[in-house]
Design an enzyme around this catalytic site. Structure first.
Site, PDB file in Angstrom:
ATOM      1  CB  SER A 160      -0.937   0.002   1.210  1.00  0.00           C
ATOM      2  OG  SER A 160      -0.208   0.047   2.428  1.00  0.00           O
TER       3      SER A 160
ATOM      4  NE  ARG B 108      -1.973   6.016   0.849  1.00  0.00           N
ATOM      5  CZ  ARG B 108      -1.540   5.020   1.609  1.00  0.00           C
ATOM      6  NH1 ARG B 108      -0.247   4.770   1.694  1.00  0.00           N
ATOM      7  NH2 ARG B 108      -2.386   4.264   2.278  1.00  0.00           N
TER       8      ARG B 108
ATOM      9  CG  ASN C  82      -2.371   9.627  -5.553  1.00  0.00           C
ATOM     10  OD1 ASN C  82      -3.354  10.358  -5.611  1.00  0.00           O
ATOM     11  ND2 ASN C  82      -2.257   8.669  -4.661  1.00  0.00           N
TER      12      ASN C  82
END
Length: 285
Positions: A209, A213, A217
């Site tokens: 994660s 992440r 993005n």
């Protein structure tokens, strides 16, 4: 090249999302393949980040600081205050706080490569590649290392290794092994396998994660810039009016301004999660 022989929108995006690699991939996962563009830009930006931090430290003075020194001092104080609030071991902060500062500056610079025109560096590389006898149509170059999953997972895996180091340093090897098998459900022997599996899932989930992440993005931001570039390309080749060019400029400007916040926020989040995960390594269950 004439307009009618230009790439389609799909071909344009695929070309820009293809990495410069040492060899073609043999499957979905091939650890012998390296994204040379990501390695080049991440190392280059790491050197640039280290140079500016070194220059700020070397030029530090007790007198009224200049703008550059003041900006670096504000950044250092911000990171140091966050580190003090999360990691209470003063000895650990001597390493972790500079590490967090380096992570923030490095990732910020990698993210900021997204603010350059989409076709600038790929076009330069295409000219260089073609001048050296290569096929310019296969001159691939991606310049945002943090939009490469291998880069972000590499960074998050490095954070995992730092956490493992502090787990063993703070708790001792025996204490950490005891925690792996006895937390979170208790020390009963029947619970040891469950505890160990849960601990491994936690480490894996944090690492994946953490990297996903940042990658998600930045990959999305890169893709939006490509779509905006396609809007400008369509205006230049097919639209006789001025509405689409104006829309292209407005959309590009708005997204670039908004993206400045995104690249800063993503660097800050990655830094904060690094501090949190290392801080958790100091906690005993």
């Amino acid at each position: 090249m004439s307009v009618e022989h230009g790439p389609t929108a799909g071909e344009y995006i695929v070309h820009h999302l293809t990495h410069l690699q040492n060899k073609p991939m043999a499957g979905v996962i091939d650890f012998s393949v390296y994204n040379l563009d990501s390695i080049f830009w991440s190392v280059l930006l790491g050197v640039v980040a280290s140079f500016f931090l070194w220059r700020a430290a070397r030029g530090a003075t007790a007198h009224a600081p200049g703008r550059f020194q003041a900006a670096v001092e504000i950044l250092v104080e911000m990171v140091d205050s966050q580190a003090k609030g999360i990691i209470h071991n003063a000895e650990s902060r001597k390493l972790v706080a500079p590490l967090a500062l380096t992570v923030f500056v490095w990732i910020f610079l990698m993210n900021a490569m997204d603010l350059f025109p989409v076709d600038l560096f790929p076009k330069i590389w295409e000219i260089i590649y073609g001048a050296n006898g290569g096929d310019a149509h296969h001159a691939y170059m991606r310049v945002v290392p943090s939009a490469d999953l291998s880069t972000t997972l590499g960074l998050s895996t490095s954070v995992l290794l730092v956490c493992v180091f502090y787990n063993m340093k703070i708790k001792g090897v025996g204490g950490w092994i005891h925690e792996l098998f006895c937390a979170p459900f208790g020390a009963h022997p029947l619970l040891w396998p469950v505890n160990f599996i849960m601990q491994m899932i936690e480490f894996a989930a944090k690492t994946v994660s953490h990297g996903m992440r940042l990658f998600g993005n930045m990959y999305a931001g890169e893709l939006v810039f490509m779509l905006i570039a396609l809007m400008g390309g369509a205006a230049a080749t097919s639209l006789p009016g001025i509405l689409l060019p104006i829309g292209h400029i407005i959309a590009g400007s708005i997204w670039a301004i908004f993206h400045i916040m995104i690249i800063t926020l993503q660097a800050f989040i990655f830094m904060m999660l690094t501090l949190v995960y290392v801080g958790q390594a100091h906690d005993a269950h």
